[in-house]
Design a protein around this motif. Structure first.
Motif, PDB file in Angstrom:
ATOM      1  N   ALA A 155       0.692  -1.021   0.040  1.00  0.00           N
ATOM      2  CA  ALA A 155       0.011  -0.233  -0.028  1.00  0.00           C
ATOM      3  C   ALA A 155       0.964   1.423   0.381  1.00  0.00           C
ATOM      4  O   ALA A 155       0.051   1.926  -1.216  1.00  0.00           O
ATOM      5  N   ARG A 156       2.169   1.083   0.858  1.00  0.00           N
ATOM      6  CA  ARG A 156       2.849   2.535   1.066  1.00  0.00           C
ATOM      7  C   ARG A 156       3.170   2.661  -0.606  1.00  0.00           C
ATOM      8  O   ARG A 156       3.259   3.447  -0.542  1.00  0.00           O
ATOM      9  N   SER A 157       3.626   1.930  -1.329  1.00  0.00           N
ATOM     10  CA  SER A 157       4.705   1.849  -2.709  1.00  0.00           C
ATOM     11  C   SER A 157       3.414   2.990  -3.618  1.00  0.00           C
ATOM     12  O   SER A 157       3.820   3.665  -4.581  1.00  0.00           O
ATOM     13  N   VAL A 158       1.538   1.983  -3.352  1.00  0.00           N
ATOM     14  CA  VAL A 158       0.878   3.037  -4.391  1.00  0.00           C
ATOM     15  C   VAL A 158       0.483   4.185  -3.490  1.00  0.00           C
ATOM     16  O   VAL A 158       0.164   5.727  -4.489  1.00  0.00           O
ATOM     17  N   LEU A 159       0.331   4.534  -2.262  1.00  0.00           N
ATOM     18  CA  LEU A 159      -0.605   5.256  -1.668  1.00  0.00           C
ATOM     19  C   LEU A 159       0.400   6.487  -1.305  1.00  0.00           C
ATOM     20  O   LEU A 159      -0.656   8.620  -1.355  1.00  0.00           O
ATOM     21  N   GLU A 160       1.719   6.214  -0.975  1.00  0.00           N
ATOM     22  CA  GLU A 160       2.798   7.443  -0.662  1.00  0.00           C
ATOM     23  C   GLU A 160       2.870   8.664  -2.024  1.00  0.00           C
ATOM     24  O   GLU A 160       3.078   9.466  -1.099  1.00  0.00           O
ATOM     25  N   PRO A 161       3.131   7.727  -2.494  1.00  0.00           N
ATOM     26  CA  PRO A 161       3.067   9.194  -4.451  1.00  0.00           C
ATOM     27  C   PRO A 161       1.953   9.631  -4.010  1.00  0.00           C
ATOM     28  O   PRO A 161       1.733  10.807  -4.888  1.00  0.00           O
ATOM     29  N   GLU A 162       1.034   8.972  -3.249  1.00  0.00           N
ATOM     30  CA  GLU A 162      -0.239   9.978  -4.039  1.00  0.00           C
ATOM     31  C   GLU A 162      -0.786  11.067  -2.747  1.00  0.00           C
ATOM     32  O   GLU A 162      -1.771  11.306  -2.590  1.00  0.00           O
ATOM     33  N   GLY A 163       0.014  10.974  -1.921  1.00  0.00           N
ATOM     34  CA  GLY A 163       0.078  11.880  -0.749  1.00  0.00           C
ATOM     35  C   GLY A 163      -1.040  11.505   0.399  1.00  0.00           C
ATOM     36  O   GLY A 163      -1.179  12.410   1.591  1.00  0.00           O
ATOM     37  N   ILE A 164      -1.222   9.523   0.808  1.00  0.00           N
ATOM     38  CA  ILE A 164      -1.780   9.294   1.634  1.00  0.00           C
ATOM     39  C   ILE A 164      -0.233   8.444   2.550  1.00  0.00           C
ATOM     40  O   ILE A 164       0.426   7.490   2.037  1.00  0.00           O
ATOM     41  N   THR A 165      -1.055   8.683   3.592  1.00  0.00           N
ATOM     42  CA  THR A 165      -0.360   8.362   4.252  1.00  0.00           C
ATOM     43  C   THR A 165      -0.623   7.057   4.745  1.00  0.00           C
ATOM     44  O   THR A 165      -1.649   6.665   4.963  1.00  0.00           O
TER      45      THR A 165
END
Length: 383
Positions: free
Chosen positions: A64-74
């Motif tokens: 999830a981190r690899s997909v979401l953090e680039p979208e600004g989601i912690t």
């Protein structure tokens, strides 16, 4: 705009909550999501525009981190991920988690100042006093999501507390209504999970079949509304249209009716006490309706009274009963025990565990752990 954090986002309650939020885009927004480790939460976060995501499973969290953090989601991971999401700034926390694991996040939500839309009935069953303390005495911040308790909350607005004669919880009767104990001796898991009216997770569906769920709901009703056990009844209503009733001291009964669809109760919990002019589902009163009621078969389904007695005993007894039942249901789903052996495991675990008072969440988890360990030994004896 109410900010919503959703725990158990990929479960039945979670999926339906997202549907409700999306139907009211001017009123509701999701800021936090949490689950144990279903990767479906990744798509949910992108779809909802969540700010925070909590995942217990480290591998799924890394994905999830690899997909979401680039979208600004912690992304928050670890065993306390749901508690962390429950603690973030939101107006309403929906707790759709299964089992006693939900109590810590429930308390965290209330301590954060949010309202708690409670679908995790085990939180109230195991630690009602802890939740009320966390709410600072503001009981209105604990809003029931279960259709039965949502119905009671709505009906209770028709009178004062001293005017209440009794609460009447309705039960569908599950897939085995009308069957004898002998007829249940060899039922299959598929039969247990074939609920006639509701689409729910496996644990809740099994509990509905055994009427354990209704025993838990009696305890929850007592804790939520401050009504004595002697004034709480259960009736079987197979159509699942009347979700519960309140009988007042003058003999008048107020009932709440709606189709068997959880989205109605979820929407009201999210906007409580206001009602929105959006109906997730509505009755068709132009069609003939038949509503029937009957007494539950307490001999064939003893878990109803086993749980009610645990509630009357108080202290650790509801925790022990809940923990033992969850272990027994796990064993049933793994084809290790039969449906009729669930009450035996719960009863023997209750007889073993001293009924202690609950001081804090650590007590709840310690008692839960001990009861689960003992219940597992009873499962092994039956295998």
């Amino acid at each position: 705009m109410r900010r919503i954090s959703l725990l158990g986002s990929t479960g039945s309650i979670g999926v339906q909550t997202i549907d409700v939020v999306e139907s009211l885009p001017d009123d509701l927004m999701i800021v936090g999501l949490a689950n144990r480790g279903n990767p479906g939460i990744i798509d949910q976060a992108l779809r909802c525009g969540a700010t925070y995501v909590g995942i217990v499973d480290p591998d799924v969290a890394a994905q999830a981190r690899s997909v979401l953090e680039p979208e600004g989601i912690t992304v928050i991971d670890g065993p306390d991920a749901a508690t962390a999401i429950a603690s973030i700034a939101s107006d309403v926390v929906v707790n759709g988690m299964d089992g006693l694991q939900g109590i810590g996040p429930s308390i965290a939500a209330l301590q954060s100042g949010a309202a708690l839309a409670l679908a995790n009935k085990e939180s109230m069953v195991a630690g009602a006093a802890l939740l009320h303390t966390a709410a600072g005495g503001d009981h209105d911040r604990i809003i029931p999501v279960d259709s039965e308790h949502s119905a009671l909350a709505q009906c209770l607005r028709s009178g004062e507390h001293h005017e209440v004669g009794r609460l009447v919880l309705t039960a569908s009767g599950g897939p085995f209504r009308g069957r004898t104990r002998d007829e249940l001796a060899n039922v299959t898991i598929n039969e247990v999970l074939a609920h006639p009216t509701w689409d729910m997770g496996a644990l809740v569906t099994v509990n509905s079949a055994s009427l354990a769920n209704k025993g838990l709901e009696v305890i929850e009703a007592h804790a939520l509304f401050g009504v004595d056990y002697d004034a709480i009844d259960v009736v079987v209503h197979p159509q699942s249209i009347v979700h519960s009733m309140v009988e007042f001291v003058d003999g008048s009964t107020i009932a709440q009716l709606a189709p068997p669809d959880m989205r109605s109760a979820i929407q009201l919990a999210l906007t409580w006490p206001e009602r929105k002019p959006v109906a997730p589902v509505a009755m068709d009163w132009s069609s003939p309706q038949t509503l029937t009621f009957e007494a539950p078969d307490r001999l064939t389904f003893p878990l109803l009274d086993i749980f009610i007695q645990a509630g009357r005993t108080g202290g650790s007894a509801p925790i022990v009963a809940t923990a033992a039942n969850e272990i027994a249901v796990e064993a049933l789903l793994a084809n290790r025990i039969s449906f009729l052996q669930i009450p035996t495991i719960v009863t023997e675990t209750l007889d073993w565990q001293p009924h202690e008072q609950i001081r804090d969440v650590a007590d709840v988890y310690a008692i839960d752990s001990a009861a689960r360990a003992y219940a597992r030994t009873k499962v092994e004896q039956l295998v």
